[in-house]
Design a protein around this motif. Structure first.
Motif, mmCIF file in Angstrom:
data_model
loop_
_atom_site.group_PDB
_atom_site.id
_atom_site.type_symbol
_atom_site.label_atom_id
_atom_site.label_comp_id
_atom_site.label_asym_id
_atom_site.label_seq_id
_atom_site.Cartn_x
_atom_site.Cartn_y
_atom_site.Cartn_z
ATOM 1 N N VAL A 368 -1.274 0.978 -11.180
ATOM 2 C CA VAL A 368 -0.770 0.245 -10.738
ATOM 3 C C VAL A 368 -0.971 -1.018 -12.050
ATOM 4 N N LEU B 12 -0.322 -5.484 -5.891
ATOM 5 C CA LEU B 12 0.204 -3.845 -6.035
ATOM 6 C C LEU B 12 -0.796 -3.152 -5.245
ATOM 7 N N ILE B 13 -1.803 -3.696 -6.254
ATOM 8 C CA ILE B 13 -3.007 -3.033 -5.191
ATOM 9 C C ILE B 13 -3.482 -3.029 -4.070
#
Lengths: 501, 328
Positions: A368, B12-13
């Motif tokens: 990520v 994104l997480i």
């Protein structure tokens, strides 16, 4: 607020990042000590090739920079911009460009063949030096040219009207300030070189410390060994930086009106020859890259456009970070800021990346963080260049206008905005251009963190090469070079407007 | 600066967690060339997803060696359910780590050697070979190459899997005489590159007569580029093999799914994808046979391969011999 305060934070941030990652790697290691005989051989080769490469780059850059500083001709601005190109090339692209000229089937061998001579043999110590000069001569030229352009035109006029020797009273003091810094930066770049040295070095003789780190981390998974080698690099850098700290003296000249006038001294013919040779040496390989890349453009897969967007975003973020850190360090000045601004050059991207990986992993999936971490590490790696460019400009601005600003009680951000930044504009543009382009071309740590997708342009190019798709990779390389140069040009243009091309 | 990057990371997480909540995920660590559109990854993932009711996610980590070092770095907490892309030189190290669990998948392998490893499942394989232009005079063995004026580019065994393969090849073929072979080859070796890509690039640029690659490399040029001009040199000593293997990570939270994937990997649909995407021989020859063009490749008479444990134990000494011979 004092302008010196943020510098301490910036220096602390950089040193923590550098030594923290090194420590993170070392702490994961099993106990062990010492360096193998092969490590010492690598160290000797690393230092000797870096000394020769840096010495040659700087020695050749002085006449080229002088010629560029005092001659104006059509295309000078373009040439100065293109000077940025080799330095910004991804290693493998640059090697292919060099081989198009110096390789077995290169132009030079072709010409030699016409007169019945054998082809050139590029592989060996001299090949490593040649490639490093190709990469770094332009950088040295730009850094030294920056010094020349900073000598106020008024002084040249004054010297001429007094019949005083320009070399002794104007140029030599400037060179004494600019050359050691340029030498240091290039020496340190060559110190951490690995793919160039190995590919053109012709075999394991050309093993550098960086390769040994790579091997320790990737093939042996010997983190302790990697951390020890990383420390060796930092120590080497610190010693070199300490030497330069003693040699380089700030120039004591006053400032002028920020204008450059054409010069009349020196031989036109000699200057033309220097510019011509340098241009030939740098531009022919670039041309070859362009030709090959253009042929491969049709094969480039569509997936590289998102990659290009990602690369540009990473470059912009890391440029902003680099410039903020560099400005903070430069405004602070002094020994701590100097060393914090140099040491990242010693940082092995692989060690920093691995260290960050170990540190962040317990908290978040590293995949990520691939892009933010890439931006951060690229910013760290580009920082020394920005600092080297900004520091002399800041010193001159302070030397010329500091007292005036003091007498007007201009402090804090007002001083920065009204006095310093306008005087440092040229350097700010050049520094930001370098940072942006370096970040574009850097493969560094992305490979360590990358997951599916999320790839940057250099990684996309490398992956194309890994699947036999050399033509598509060449096309991607061309796009990468074009984007890097465009970013460099956009930032640098602001800085060059008054260079009076 | 952090203000701009952190929300992106957060986003994104968030999206990753969202996706994970819907269907079970299978995280596969592999090397770079497995995952692109033209690699085997997408087709194999799509094929498996049709029946598994799961979502396959590839994490590409450089080459085989970086793949292993990433796994070792992450240790027991690794996200990976499966690793795809280790080879026999990396197996011993991977096994030693205790991070790999037995796969329990049975398959009828078409390998030139017997394979009986409970932990590592071969999915494709190839022979190392020097690849050259068809017109170049081909030496018949290492000795002949050493005596010739031919130039070759090889990869560094300290940073590249094929480079390590060549080191093992010379050792397997010549044993105690390996240092002499390397000394003889020293003047034929134009240069040593960090990885396969650089070496192959130099060869295609015409810098050297041949490059260390695979016997299957000419198939790429023939099938993908319709260029029949590249050949692999057949050496009388035999050719060293690279067997690429997949394995189940012991810490996986979906062992059944992982086993299903490994079984799929050696099944006909996945195996037929490999020859023209990974440019290697499939571990189980597909029912339809090999793609047209593969019949033109050389078929070495002797297959050389050290066991994983042997490879690990002789590596350091062989590296030192190599370094000494080529450093003179």
């Amino acid at each position: 607020m004092s302008l010196r305060a943020p510098g301490l934070t910036a220096a602390a941030f950089i040193l923590v990042l550098l030594f923290g990652t090194l420590a993170a790697v070392a702490l994961r290691a099993e106990p062990g000590a010492g360096l193998a005989p092969a490590d010492w051989a690598a160290l000797r080769f690393t230092v000797s090739q870096a000394l020769v490469s840096a010495g040659l780059s700087v020695a050749l850059a002085v006449p080229v920079a002088r010629a560029l500083a005092r001659r104006s001709f059509p295309g000078r601005g373009l040439l100065v911009t293109l000077l940025g190109a080799p330095f910004l090339l991804p290693v493998i692209v640059a090697i292919v460009g060099l081989l198009a000229v110096f390789g077995r089937n290169g132009l030079l061998s072709l010409v030699l063949g016409w007169v019945g001579l054998p082809p050139v043999q590029i592989y060996g110590f001299h090949g490593v030096v040649l490639a490093h000069v190709f990469f770094n001569l332009p950088l040295a030229t730009r850094m030294i040219l920056q010094g020349w352009l900073s000598i106020p035109a008024e002084r040249f006029r004054l010297a001429a009207s007094l019949g005083a020797p320009i070399g002794a009273i104007l140029e030599r003091p400037m060179l004494r300030q600019a050359v050691p810094g340029a030498f240091l930066v290039i020496f340190l770049i060559c110190l951490t070189s690995f793919a160039v040295a190995l590919t053109l070095g012709g075999g394991p003789r050309a093993t550098t410390v960086e390769l040994a780190i790579y091997q320790a981390l990737r093939f042996e998974f010997d983190l302790g060994h990697a951390a020890r080698l990383g420390l060796v690099q930092v120590a080497l850098t610190a010693v070199a930086a300490a030497l330069v700290w003693r040699i380089a003296v700030p120039d004591a000249m006053g400032a002028g009106l920020d204008r450059v006038v054409p010069r009349w001294d020196g031989s036109r013919g000699v200057d033309a020859a220097w510019i011509g040779l340098a241009a030939l040496f740098l531009l022919v390989p670039l041309g070859a890259i362009g030709v090959r890349g253009a042929a491969g453009l049709a094969d480039v897969p569509a997936s590289i456009w998102p990659a290009a967007l990602r690369s540009v975003s990473v470059a912009l973020v890391s440029t902003a970070l680099t410039m903020a850190l560099a400005l903070a360090l430069v405004l602070r000045g002094g020994r701590l800021a100097f060393f914090a601004g140099v040491l990242p050059l010693a940082a092995s991207a692989l060690v920093v990346g691995t260290g960050l990986f170990i540190v962040v992993r317990p908290f978040v999936n590293p995949t990520v963080l691939a892009l933010p971490v890439t931006a951060l590490v690229n910013a760290l790696l580009a920082l020394p260049f920005a600092v080297r460019v900004l520091a002399p400009a800041h010193e001159r601005a302070e030397a010329g206008f500091g007292r005036l600003a003091d007498s007007l009680a201009l402090t804090g951000t007002a001083r920065l905005r009204l006095v310093l930044l306008p005087r440092m504009r040229r350097a700010l543009g050049f520094g930001a251009g370098l940072a942006a382009a370096l970040s574009m071309g850097d493969l560094g740590v992305i490979a360590l963190f990358a997951g599916t997708g999320g790839e940057t342009l250099p990684l996309a190019m490398f992956r194309l090469m890994g699947s036999y798709r050399m033509a598509a990779a060449a096309g991607t390389g061309l796009i990468l070079v074009a984007l890097s140069l465009a970013l460099f040009w956009a930032f640098d243009r602001g800085g060059r407007v008054d260079a009076r091309a | 600066m952090q203000k701009t990057t952190l929300p992106v990371a957060g986003l994104l997480i968030a999206s990753a967690t969202l996706a994970a909540a819907e269907t079970p995920g299978l995280t596969i660590y592999t090397y770079d060339s497995f995952v692109p559109d033209w690699g085997p990854g997408p087709a194999i993932a799509a094929g498996f997803e049709e029946s598994c009711g799961c979502e396959v996610e590839f994490v590409a980590a450089g080459d085989g060696a970086s793949l292993l070092s990433r796994l070792l770095l992450e240790g027991p907490q690794s996200e990976a359910d499966i690793v795809v892309g280790l080879d026999t030189n990396l197996i011993a190290r991977a096994r030693e780590s205790g991070l790999i669990a037995p796969h329990g998948v049975e398959a009828d392998f078409d390998l030139p050697i017997a394979w009986d490893d409970p932990d590592f499942l071969p999915y494709d394989w190839g022979y190392f070979a020097f690849v050259a232009d068809a017109g170049t005079e081909a030496p018949a063995d290492f000795q002949a190459l050493a005596e010739s004026d031919l130039s070759v580019v090889i990869q560094d065994p300290r940073s590249s899997t094929p480079g390590l393969g060549l080191l093992m090849w010379v050792k397997a073929a010549h044993g105690a005489d390996a240092p002499a072979i390397w000394e003889g080859l020293a003047d034929n070796i134009l240069t040593v590159t960090p990885g396969w890509s650089e070496a192959y690039g130099l060869f295609l640029e015409g810098e050297a007569d041949a490059v260390l690659s695979y016997t299957t490399s000419p198939a790429y040029h023939l099938i993908a580029e319709e260029d029949a001009s590249k050949v692999a040199w057949a050496f009388d000593e035999g050719h060293y093999m690279q067997v690429e293997v997949a394995a189940m990570v012991a810490g996986t939270d979906t062992p059944d799914l992982a086993r299903d994937f490994l079984a799929y990997l050696v099944s006909d649909p996945a195996q037929s994808v490999l020859p023209t995407t990974n440019w290697m021989y499939p571990a189980v020859t597909p029912e339809a046979g090999l793609p047209e063009g593969f019949e033109t490749l050389i078929a070495p008479e002797r297959a050389l391969l050290f066991s994983a444990e042997e490879a690990l134990s002789i590596r350091d000494a062989a590296l030192e011999e190599w370094r000494t011979a080529l450093s003179q």
